[in-house]
Scaffold this motif. Structure first.
Motif, short mmCIF file in Angstrom:
data_model
loop_
_atom_site.label_atom_id
_atom_site.label_comp_id
_atom_site.label_asym_id
_atom_site.label_seq_id
_atom_site.Cartn_x
_atom_site.Cartn_y
_atom_site.Cartn_z
N UNK A 20 0.46 4.31 0.20
CA UNK A 20 0.12 5.40 1.12
C UNK A 20 0.63 5.14 2.53
N UNK A 21 0.71 3.88 2.91
CA UNK A 21 1.08 3.55 4.29
C UNK A 21 2.36 2.74 4.39
N UNK A 22 2.79 2.15 3.29
CA UNK A 22 3.97 1.28 3.32
C UNK A 22 3.67 -0.13 3.79
N UNK A 23 2.41 -0.43 4.04
CA UNK A 23 2.08 -1.76 4.56
C UNK A 23 2.22 -2.82 3.47
N UNK A 79 6.01 -7.83 17.79
CA UNK A 79 4.90 -8.31 16.98
C UNK A 79 5.06 -9.77 16.63
N UNK A 114 7.60 2.73 4.00
CA UNK A 114 7.17 4.07 3.62
C UNK A 114 8.36 5.03 3.65
N UNK A 165 0.88 -1.17 0.00
CA UNK A 165 0.00 0.00 0.00
C UNK A 165 0.91 1.22 0.00
N UNK A 221 8.75 -8.91 13.07
CA UNK A 221 9.41 -9.19 14.35
C UNK A 221 10.68 -8.34 14.50
N UNK A 225 5.61 -1.21 8.02
CA UNK A 225 5.06 -0.15 7.17
C UNK A 225 5.89 1.13 7.26
N UNK A 226 6.31 1.49 8.47
CA UNK A 226 7.06 2.73 8.63
C UNK A 226 8.37 2.67 7.85
#
Lengths: 161, 792, 263
Positions: free
Chosen positions: B655-658, B716, B787, B653, B697, B783-784
């Motif tokens: 927009x979010x980096x996911x 995570x 992105x 994605x 992780x 995601x961070x």
């Protein structure tokens, strides 16, 4: 100490507990129902999920004193009356939905709650509902498959047996 | 028709019945008469000098029975490293003592320096707080960053070890000059710096131990969460507490996952035994999850620079790696073998590479010890190699599939001796690659990518062709390389008078399904029902001395021992049958569960032979002992070499980096497969752990050595909605040539092969979207991070 | 955890009385409080369960058309029973924690705790809800006073929360992958008199309203209306799950998605 009475797997139990006694401790240490496991201390892994008044909750994050009069069901109370595996438990065995078995009681209890709310869940719904149950062994593939199979859906097209 | 019985059948697991009904018996499920509770007092600073410990207030608290500190164990041994590594200059590695309780200094957050035993857990916890309050620790600067640890010689994790270096290892040192020359001459050199992120194993069952002592007999018993009870027994007896080995029984009952973290002996095991002796009561300890995060041996944690020298059409000429490997504050039992002989020896991958050299420096830091975690060294090697080859293909504008195909060993090249010391016995890497490409419908990728684009998503595909060495391990070889243990295994087959069978195995099942699968092998070999076979494991008073389960070794090594023991049973059965049938032993054949005289219809069933062995009325007692029980030890003469090709498709994605895993395809060669259902389950689990490493992780310490990801609130774990249904296949099988079952091992494959496939797919998606400046993102690809890389 | 006295009153009056004891603490669903106590980071002398007070449980609609939720109502009940009346709120409730947590956790507990990454504060602030306690009514705009800080006085109990129902609403949650709290969550609600945009998870000041987005969306309730805006200013949380810039960026992305989903 607080006096509590509750029904556990159909049997009435009562006793005096400290305020701080968690349901998971009461089940495991008080009643020796050790199928309910404790895998974390932040209410996330879900190994301790049981049903209270028909709803799935995390027994490591509920006080026994707060559950006076509750109807509790644990993994020990999930088999058929004759002791054979219930259709959900059988689906977990048929589809290899468990490996080390430690998270399994919580998975089965969560899955049973899901199927009660949603008798024919999609793959997406099953995965979403298991948000609070962590398994390190199976990669979830066969857990999801087992739950869908237990709901009567044809899982033969899902990759790999 | 698929088989429904014996080898190759997907027999349902018998162990599931107890686990599904809440009747498993994990260590913390067991209650002992008169038991008391231990709580460890742990350092809350990463590095400090213990100035004083005043236990008087704690000792006076209700229910407190005993308090131990490091001083109580100063005169006993330490928990040793199982493998001696020599540095490039020939010097032996530096081995600091790892005591039961920290003494003098604490060296990581969570390092236990005292323990309290009390009547109840809460009383012990109250008193542990009082001990902590009575303790003065002079905090020292924490050593967290590996490069800084080596550079700053004055600040030391262990006062006696300058520059915090455990060893500086070259593999193979004799290759070094040739590799340098080949690299210099190579038309193209790809360089990649990468981090193999530290992982917390997170078996769902936290570690737990119960110590017992019988003053009447002097016998100790340790019930503990172990993958290898005999090894734990040996370590406790021979190295730590000095208990005579025959006076300690170690029981590993149902164990809720290990993934490596329960191979090792930990201080709590010695503590509960010492406390049980002192108090004469069972002493139990169970980790809270937060303790698991702080003290279970972590995995990975390498920082590597890899260089690949190649021709312009993608032929690999040389590989060179330089790695810093974190061993944490102390040497855990296999911590020195994991980054060396389970890592450097794999750096040629499944490729024909003339020149390979690996340099690895192991560094002490004020962090939890690091040791083998599912895959152990091989995921690190595979990740470096498969990321670098992908990058090389991209730099040379070559198809990453074609580049791999160009360099893969071909079936006619086996046995193949690599430049890093292994001899691959057999394989067909083209077959698994073709299979994976076909299963994943690579041909249809562009159409799927177009669909993703229409939905505003970026799609990419990533490949990894991997090999590993497992079936650990040939003792003569590992002995030469520094191992301090043998790595054979053992099995005892006990046939009862009525023909049913118990097999006592050195291997330990903690999720792998041995109780079912080993029984399938026995049933096949003896043509008896699986239900007539029981597998007994985990109790050193019952099982022969085997080395336990890790390194994908259970079937390849212990299964081979069991096969040998069954051969002995059959051989003895033939002697008995020859006597009963009045024939020559050489004329007796064993087939379909029956001993018969070749060329006649004279036969005795397996059951009749078993009965005769225990009721030896018509029996050659003058030449043959009664009874039918055989033990075999098996020491493999080579590693096994599973291999495969993994293909991952992702969507990003923007927009979010996911990153979402759209599909994951595995074509594996595990040799012969005993139970396809179980094998596939092992791959699923391994792949999920690999996806976890690649995407979510993250183990982070701050500059003071505090673990930032110390609970499931910040670390995570892959959840059900993070992963797809996997496509797995194991039909491209080339049976192992040197063990009787032709098996290679499947437990670690998924975790080894998958991380580079995921990361390669993400980089591919970004490149296809024109972001060619992103050549690498370090795991986990949160995601961070994705992105952030896209913004650069 | 440390031990404590346990009380389970049946009326609000008795609960208030019990909470007057020294170091008494109210217990809602306990999904945050109990883990905190297990870590021995909280040590109330008395825990007063609010879970047996019938007047504090349930979802209804009052004659002004507001959705009224008893303070001890679980997330699962809100997800179920508010769906017909306020779908955006029900959908938010169905994304809190996980199913087992939703069966215990309560709206009053969540709002009283005011975790900077919790979902409910976004709904309450984004709806301009009224937080009713045993002693007074507090407007959402006055209630949230920064991370874990609220207008509640010691011993004060949230008995009910009243939500004006918007014409359109939506909550977009980008999860912090470990805890499954919101890394950034944005609740957008369009009322006849304007649009409210409440953001959780992002700011070190806790839940906040993004005024620029509210103005732009009040003028034109379309995803594109916020395109020209810079991400909100203020002290964004920076941690290992995301930088301040990343969170600020996500606020804008999630706001746009919430508007698009609200329709």
């Amino acid at each position: 100490m607080t006096q509590v009475t509750m029904t556990v797997n159909g049997k009435s139990v009562s006793g005096k507990v400290e305020g701080r006694t968690l349901l998971a401790e009461f089940l495991r240490e008080g009643l020796r129902l050790t199928g309910t496991h404790v895998g974390c201390d932040t209410s996330q892994c879900g190994a301790c999920v049981v049903h209270v008044n028909g709803k799935a909750i995390k027994s490591c994050t509920a006080l026994v004193a707060d559950l006076d009069g509750a109807d509790v069901r644990t993994i020990e109370g999930m088999a058929n009356p004759d002791g054979s595996l219930s259709s959900l438990q059988q689906a977990f065995q048929d589809h290899h939905g468990l490996q080390c078995g430690f998270c399994t009681p919580g998975m089965v209890m969560s899955a049973a709650a899901l199927l009660k709310e949603n008798p024919k869940p999609t793959e997406h719904e099953v995965r979403g509902y298991l948000e609070g149950n962590i398994c390190r062994c199976t990669g979830y593939h066969n857990i999801v498959k087992a739950i869908m199979a237990a709901s009567g859906q044809d899982v033969s097209q899902i990759a790999a047996e | 028709m698929p088989k429904d019985h014996g080898i190759g059948a997907s027999s349902k697991r018998r162990e599931d019945i107890r686990f599904l009904t809440g009747r498993g018996a994990y260590t913390d499920d067991l209650a002992m008469q008169g038991q008391v509770h231990a709580v460890m007092v742990r350092a809350n600073v990463a590095h400090g000098r213990i100035v004083s410990i005043d236990t008087s207030a704690a000792a006076a608290m209700p229910g407190v029975l005993a308090i131990f500190t490091g001083a109580d164990f100063a005169d006993v041994g330490g928990n040793p490293a199982g493998w001696l590594i020599h540095s490039r200059d020939g010097s032996p590695m530096r081995e600091p003592k790892r005591p039961v309780l920290a003494h003098g200094k604490v060296r990581h957050v969570g390092d236990a320096y005292a323990a309290v035993v009390a009547e109840t857990h809460e009383q012990a916890r109250d008193a542990a707080e009082a001990v902590a309050a009575g303790t003065e620790i002079e905090e020292l600067p924490a050593i967290v960053d590996m490069a800084g640890a080596v550079a700053n010689a004055d600040n030391r994790v262990h006062d006696e070890i300058p520059d915090n270096l455990c060893f500086d290892w070259g593999w193979i040192e004799a290759n070094r000059d040739a590799v340098d020359a080949a690299m210099k001459a190579a038309p193209h050199v790809t360089t990649l710096e990468l981090v193999n992120n530290r992982l917390v194993p997170n078996a769902m069952e936290p570690r737990a131990s119960i110590g017992e002592f019988n003053p009447g007999t002097g016998d100790y018993k340790l019930t503990t969460t172990s993958q290898n009870p005999h090894l734990t027994k040996l370590l406790v007896c021979a190295f730590v507490l000095g208990i005579p080995e025959h006076k300690l029984t170690v029981v590993a009952p149902d164990v809720g996952g290990g993934f490596g973290s329960k191979i090792y002996h930990y201080g709590e095991e010695a503590l509960v035994l010492a406390a049980a002796k002192k108090l004469g009561r069972p002493v139990r300890w169970t980790a809270e999850r937060s303790e698991s995060f702080l003290t279970d041996a972590h995995g990975r944690d390498h920082v590597t620079t890899i260089e690949v020298g190649a021709t312009l059409d993608g032929e690999i000429l040389a590989i060179r790696t330089n790695t810093l490997a974190n061993v944490g504050a102390y040497l855990s039992n296999f911590s020195t073998a994991t980054p060396t002989f389970l890592h450097g020896t794999l750096m040629a991958g499944p490729y024909k590479v003339p020149h390979v050299y690996v340099n690895l420096k192991a560094v002490f830091t004020n962090t939890a010890p690091v040791d083998a975690y599912r895959g152990a060294g091989r995921p690190e090697a595979t990740y470096s190699l498969e990321r670098a080859i992908d990058k090389m293909a991209r730099e040379l504008k070559l198809d990453p599939v074609a580049v791999r195909r160009k360099n893969l060993l071909t079936p006619d090249q086996f046995p193949y001796t690599t430049p890093v010391g292994l001899v691959y016995d057999v394989g067909n890497y083209q077959a698994t690659l073709d299979k994976a490409l076909d299963m994943a419908d690579l041909a249809g990728f562009e159409a799927r990518a177009a669909k993703s684009r229409a939905a505003g998503k970026l799609r990419g595909v990533g490949l990894s062709t991997w090999i590993e060495a497992c079936g650990i391990a040939p003792s003569h070889l590992v002995g030469q390389l520094g191992s301090r243990v043998g790595l054979y295994d053992a099995a005892t087959v006990r046939v009862s008078a009525t023909g049913t069978i118990q097999v006592m195995t050195g291997a330990h099942s903690h999720g792998q399904g041995h109780e079912t699968v080993f029984a399938q092998v026995v049933a096949e070999k003896l043509s008896i029902p699986e239900g007539a076979v029981e597998i007994v494991h985990g109790d050193t008073s019952k099982i022969p001395f085997g080395m336990g389960s890790y390194g994908s070794r259970s079937l390849a090594v212990c299964g081979s021992a069991m096969d040998r023991a069954l051969d002995k049973i059959i051989a003895k059965g033939k002697k008995i049958a020859a006597h009963m049938l009045e024939a020559a032993e050489g004329d007796i054949t064993f087939e379909n569960g029956s001993f018969s005289v070749a060329g006649t219809d004279k036969a005795k069933s397996f059951g009749e032979i078993a009965f005769s062995a225990y009721v030896p009325h018509n029996y050659p007692l003058e030449t043959l002992e009664p009874g039918l029980e055989e033990t075999a030890f098996y020491d493999p003469n080579n590693f096994t070499y599973p291999a495969g090709a993994y293909l991952c498709e992702v969507e990003i994605d923007p927009d979010t980096g996911k990153v979402t895993i759209c599909s994951f395809t595995c074509a594996d060669d595990f040799g012969n497969v005993m139970n396809p259902m179980v094998v596939e389950g092992q791959v699923h689990g391994g792949v999920a752990q690999g996806i976890g490493q690649a995407l979510v992780e993250h183990t982070a310490y701050d500059e003071n050595g505090q673990l930032l990801t110390a609970s499931y609130m910040d670390y995570t774990m892959p959840r059900a909605d993070d992963v797809p249904f996997y496509q797995v296949d194991h039909s491209c099988a080339t049976p192992c040539t040197h063990n009787p079952l032709g098996v290679k091992g499947c437990g670690e494959a998924g975790a080894i092969g998958s991380p580079p496939a995921v990361v390669n797919a993400v980089i591919d998606a970004l490149h296809r979207a024109g972001m060619t400046h992103v050549t690498h993102i370090d795991m986990p690809l949160t995601p961070a991070r994705v992105w952030g890389a896209m913004q650069a | 955890m440390y031990n404590f006295e346990f009380a389970k009153p049946a009326t609000i009056t008795d609960a208030v009385k019990a909470l007057a004891a020294e170091d008494a603490q109210a217990l809602g669903g306990g999904q945050t409080l109990l883990p905190t106590m297990k870590q021995r980071l909280a040590s109330p002398a008395t825990l007063v369960s609010l879970n047996a007070i019938p007047e504090m449980i349930g979802v209804c609609v009052n004659d002004k058309g507001e959705v009224c939720i008893g303070g001890a109502t679980t997330h699962a009940t809100v997800a179920q029973e508010a769906r017909a009346h306020y779908p955006g709120l029900a959908a938010l409730a169905s994304q809190i924690g996980d199913p087992a947590v939703r069966n215990r956790g309560t709206i009053g507990g969540s709002l009283a705790n005011n975790d900077p990454s919790a979902c409910y504060p976004a709904a309450a602030l984004g709806s301009g809800a009224l937080i009713k306690t045993n002693s007074r009514d507090i407007a959402a705009d006055a209630y949230f006073q920064g991370m874990f800080a609220t207008a509640l006085a010691p011993g004060e109990i949230i008995t009910e929360v009243r939500f004006p129902v918007p014409q359109k609403s939506n909550y977009q949650k980008f999860v912090q992958p470990a805890s499954r709290f919101a890394l950034v969550g944005v609740f957008v609600a369009k009322y006849a008199d304007g649009v409210r945009v409440a953001v959780t998870g992002a700011s070190t000041d806790g839940v906040f309203r993004w005024a620029e987005a509210e103005a732009a969306l009040s003028a034109d309730f379309a995803k594109g209306a916020i395109d020209a805006l810079s991400p909100p200013k203020g002290d964004m949380i920076a941690d290992l799950h995301g930088s301040a810039d990343y969170r600020a960026h996500l606020v804008k992305v999630m706001t746009g998605r919430a508007v698009a989903a609200a329709g």
